[in-house]
Each structure stands twice: as C-alpha cells, then as structure tokens.
Design an enzyme around this catalytic site. Sequence first.
Site, PDB file in Angstrom:
ATOM      1  N   THR A  24       8.361 -28.159   8.305  1.00 27.36           N
ATOM      2  CA  THR A  24       9.330 -27.907   9.463  1.00 27.36           C
ATOM      3  C   THR A  24       9.037 -29.152  10.435  1.00 27.36           C
ATOM      4  O   THR A  24       7.735 -29.625  10.419  1.00 27.36           O
ATOM      5  CB  THR A  24       9.373 -26.672  10.269  1.00 27.36           C
ATOM      6  OG1 THR A  24      10.553 -26.667  11.427  1.00 27.36           O
ATOM      7  CG2 THR A  24       8.108 -26.312  10.834  1.00 27.36           C
ATOM      8  N   ASN A  70      10.102 -28.675  13.748  1.00 27.53           N
ATOM      9  CA  ASN A  70      10.628 -27.873  14.821  1.00 27.53           C
ATOM     10  C   ASN A  70       9.563 -27.145  15.331  1.00 27.53           C
ATOM     11  O   ASN A  70       8.800 -26.129  14.954  1.00 27.53           O
ATOM     12  CB  ASN A  70      11.745 -26.990  14.619  1.00 27.53           C
ATOM     13  CG  ASN A  70      12.229 -26.197  15.647  1.00 27.53           C
ATOM     14  OD1 ASN A  70      11.416 -25.791  16.640  1.00 27.53           O
ATOM     15  ND2 ASN A  70      13.418 -25.828  15.826  1.00 27.53           N
ATOM     16  N   LYS A  71       8.671 -27.701  16.540  1.00 27.22           N
ATOM     17  CA  LYS A  71       7.577 -26.875  17.103  1.00 27.22           C
ATOM     18  C   LYS A  71       7.596 -25.676  17.522  1.00 27.22           C
ATOM     19  O   LYS A  71       6.714 -24.859  17.344  1.00 27.22           O
ATOM     20  CB  LYS A  71       7.131 -28.019  18.163  1.00 27.22           C
ATOM     21  CG  LYS A  71       6.804 -29.375  17.837  1.00 27.22           C
ATOM     22  CD  LYS A  71       5.228 -29.591  17.690  1.00 27.22           C
ATOM     23  CE  LYS A  71       4.980 -31.138  16.843  1.00 27.22           C
ATOM     24  NZ  LYS A  71       5.205 -32.149  17.777  1.00 27.22           N
ATOM     25  N   LYS A  99       9.760 -23.393  16.258  1.00 35.36           N
ATOM     26  CA  LYS A  99       9.813 -22.444  15.166  1.00 35.36           C
ATOM     27  C   LYS A  99       8.315 -22.481  14.655  1.00 35.36           C
ATOM     28  O   LYS A  99       7.953 -20.931  14.141  1.00 35.36           O
ATOM     29  CB  LYS A  99      10.431 -23.158  13.743  1.00 35.36           C
ATOM     30  CG  LYS A  99      11.866 -23.034  13.814  1.00 35.36           C
ATOM     31  CD  LYS A  99      12.412 -23.392  12.350  1.00 35.36           C
ATOM     32  CE  LYS A  99      13.935 -23.581  12.552  1.00 35.36           C
ATOM     33  NZ  LYS A  99      14.657 -23.873  11.475  1.00 35.36           N
ATOM     34  N   ASP A 115      16.186 -22.204   7.582  1.00 37.31           N
ATOM     35  CA  ASP A 115      17.064 -22.440   8.218  1.00 37.31           C
ATOM     36  C   ASP A 115      17.826 -21.459   9.245  1.00 37.31           C
ATOM     37  O   ASP A 115      17.719 -20.368   8.543  1.00 37.31           O
ATOM     38  CB  ASP A 115      18.303 -23.066   7.218  1.00 37.31           C
ATOM     39  CG  ASP A 115      19.215 -24.060   8.053  1.00 37.31           C
ATOM     40  OD1 ASP A 115      18.905 -24.991   8.249  1.00 37.31           O
ATOM     41  OD2 ASP A 115      20.316 -23.676   8.398  1.00 37.31           O
ATOM     42  N   PHE A 127      12.842 -22.419  22.520  1.00 42.25           N
ATOM     43  CA  PHE A 127      13.231 -23.455  22.310  1.00 42.25           C
ATOM     44  C   PHE A 127      14.981 -23.304  22.253  1.00 42.25           C
ATOM     45  O   PHE A 127      15.371 -22.166  22.063  1.00 42.25           O
ATOM     46  CB  PHE A 127      12.666 -24.350  21.051  1.00 42.25           C
ATOM     47  CG  PHE A 127      13.236 -23.415  19.707  1.00 42.25           C
ATOM     48  CD1 PHE A 127      12.327 -22.246  19.344  1.00 42.25           C
ATOM     49  CD2 PHE A 127      14.054 -24.046  18.710  1.00 42.25           C
ATOM     50  CE1 PHE A 127      12.673 -21.706  18.149  1.00 42.25           C
ATOM     51  CE2 PHE A 127      14.446 -23.304  17.672  1.00 42.25           C
ATOM     52  CZ  PHE A 127      13.555 -22.278  17.195  1.00 42.25           C
ATOM     53  N   LYS A 157       9.307 -12.045  21.506  1.00 47.67           N
ATOM     54  CA  LYS A 157      10.463 -12.650  20.763  1.00 47.67           C
ATOM     55  C   LYS A 157      10.529 -12.141  19.232  1.00 47.67           C
ATOM     56  O   LYS A 157      11.334 -11.588  18.655  1.00 47.67           O
ATOM     57  CB  LYS A 157      10.648 -14.149  20.845  1.00 47.67           C
ATOM     58  CG  LYS A 157      11.650 -14.736  20.242  1.00 47.67           C
ATOM     59  CD  LYS A 157      11.999 -16.005  20.471  1.00 47.67           C
ATOM     60  CE  LYS A 157      12.970 -16.655  19.361  1.00 47.67           C
ATOM     61  NZ  LYS A 157      13.154 -18.230  19.440  1.00 47.67           N
TER      62      LYS A 157
HETATM   63  P1  IMP Z   1      17.790 -25.662  11.836  1.00 47.59           P
HETATM   64  O1  IMP Z   1      17.405 -24.441  11.568  1.00 47.59           O
HETATM   65  O2  IMP Z   1      16.664 -26.529  11.987  1.00 47.59           O
HETATM   66  O3  IMP Z   1      18.908 -26.242  11.308  1.00 47.59           O
HETATM   67  O4  IMP Z   1      18.077 -25.508  13.625  1.00 47.59           O
HETATM   68  C1  IMP Z   1      18.924 -24.394  14.011  1.00 47.59           C
HETATM   69  C2  IMP Z   1      19.195 -24.665  15.473  1.00 47.59           C
HETATM   70  O5  IMP Z   1      19.511 -23.432  15.933  1.00 47.59           O
HETATM   71  C3  IMP Z   1      18.029 -25.095  16.139  1.00 47.59           C
HETATM   72  O6  IMP Z   1      17.867 -26.438  16.731  1.00 47.59           O
HETATM   73  C4  IMP Z   1      18.555 -24.294  17.538  1.00 47.59           C
HETATM   74  O7  IMP Z   1      19.243 -25.118  18.152  1.00 47.59           O
HETATM   75  C5  IMP Z   1      19.212 -23.104  16.959  1.00 47.59           C
HETATM   76  N1  IMP Z   1      18.090 -22.076  16.630  1.00 47.59           N
HETATM   77  C6  IMP Z   1      17.641 -21.559  15.646  1.00 47.59           C
HETATM   78  N2  IMP Z   1      16.824 -20.774  15.803  1.00 47.59           N
HETATM   79  C7  IMP Z   1      16.739 -20.595  17.053  1.00 47.59           C
HETATM   80  C8  IMP Z   1      15.895 -19.726  18.072  1.00 47.59           C
HETATM   81  O8  IMP Z   1      15.326 -18.765  17.578  1.00 47.59           O
HETATM   82  N3  IMP Z   1      16.041 -19.709  19.229  1.00 47.59           N
HETATM   83  C9  IMP Z   1      16.986 -20.658  19.901  1.00 47.59           C
HETATM   84  N4  IMP Z   1      17.756 -21.533  19.048  1.00 47.59           N
HETATM   85  C10 IMP Z   1      17.453 -21.299  17.784  1.00 47.59           C
END
Ligand code: IMP
Length: 196
Positions: free
Chosen positions: A7, A9-10, A12, A65, A141, A165
Amino acid sequence: MRFTVVTTNKGKLEEFEQIFKQYNLRYRVELLKTKEIQSSDLREIAKESVLYAYNILREPVLVEDAGLFIDSLNGFPGPYSSYVYKTIGVGGLLKLMNNIEERSASFKSVIGFYSPYTGIKFFAGEVRGSISYESRGVSGFGFDPIFIPDEGDGRTFAEMEVHEKNKISHRGRSSKKFIEWITSLEALPTPYGDDR
Ligand code: IMP
C-alpha cells in the site's frame, strides 16, 4: 506464511499494523503503488491490484481496496472514493450532501491476498454509519472526519484512537477474517507453516 502488505496509504498501514501486531503475524510492508482498474466492484479492483503486486514482487501479497458508499447518492463515491477525496475532498462531499437529510452510508473494505500455495482469496468488511453535518476530529485519514459509525458513541472515526476505530471499522472486520484464515493455515504442515 510470511507475506507483504502492499500500500502507499500511511493511514491504512497504521490500522493494519495495530491489528497485525496483536497476532504476531510475519509480514513486511512494501510502499508500492498498484494498478487500480476502473470498476464499480471493490473485489474486482482488489483482484487486479493483488495480481499486479504479485507479478512485481513474486512473494505472498496482501492489498486492500476500500470506499465510502453514501445511500442517498446511490453508493457514490464508492470505488471512486480516492479520486473524489483528492479532487473535491471532505468539504466538497459535505457540499454535495447539503440539504440532504438521509445521510446513511457504509465504509466497505475488501482485502485481496495471493500466494502460489493458496491462490487468490478475498476478505470483506463493512461498517454502517452516517455522514456528519460538519468535519470533526484530526485522527485517521480520508473521509474519517465526516463518518459517524452506528455502533459508536456519536464520535466520527477521526475523533477515535486507531484501536477504537479498528474494533468496528470495515478494515478491522476484513482484517480479522484474513487473520482467522491465515492463522488457521499456520497450523497446517508445510508449505503454509514454513518461511517460504
Ligand atoms: P483505496 O482503497 O486506496 O482505493 O482508497 C479508498 C479511499 O476511500 C481513500 O482514499 C479514502 O478517501 C476512502 N477511505 C477508505 N477507507 C477509509 C477509511 O477507513 N477512512 C476514511 N476514508 C477511507
């Protein structure tokens, strides 16, 4: 089985690590951007993404995802959440919801896992909640500051600690299903239980 969490995404990652550390899972992290296809189905996106990651890294891989699905907007932004976050952001989404009273929504998560020993596996998680009228909190995030989970005490996800959370979130739920599965494999003889 050792595996790699893929990933960029920090947020996540922090959530995965908080859960995984409780189970002594053997994993490493790769900050690799995977290919995300256009699809209305999170599972299809996770499938392409996990196979893409495996083809580059050639080791057991986990991707996730996720998206925010707002009922009154027919599930929008759903699989496009990341794009919508980067373009109009939390403020833009709140504007879209202006004058809309029906504010129920879900966060959904699909974990995709692939290894040559197990093939491809998916683990899904969902949390129901509602969209707040204003942005609240600084943790987490993405859309965390405007999502109030039904099972909580009225705070948004961004007003909670990571462990709070994770207890009720879509990602916490998909992760727990994944952990149950992978730890049940560890109990089996090789190839699952070894370090390959
Ligand atoms: P992806 O899974 O990387 O395609 O991104 C999903 C997008 O959905 C993220 O950039 C967030 O904007 C939103 N998202 C997914 N999960 C969360 C969460 O746990 N909290 C807040 N936003 C989320």
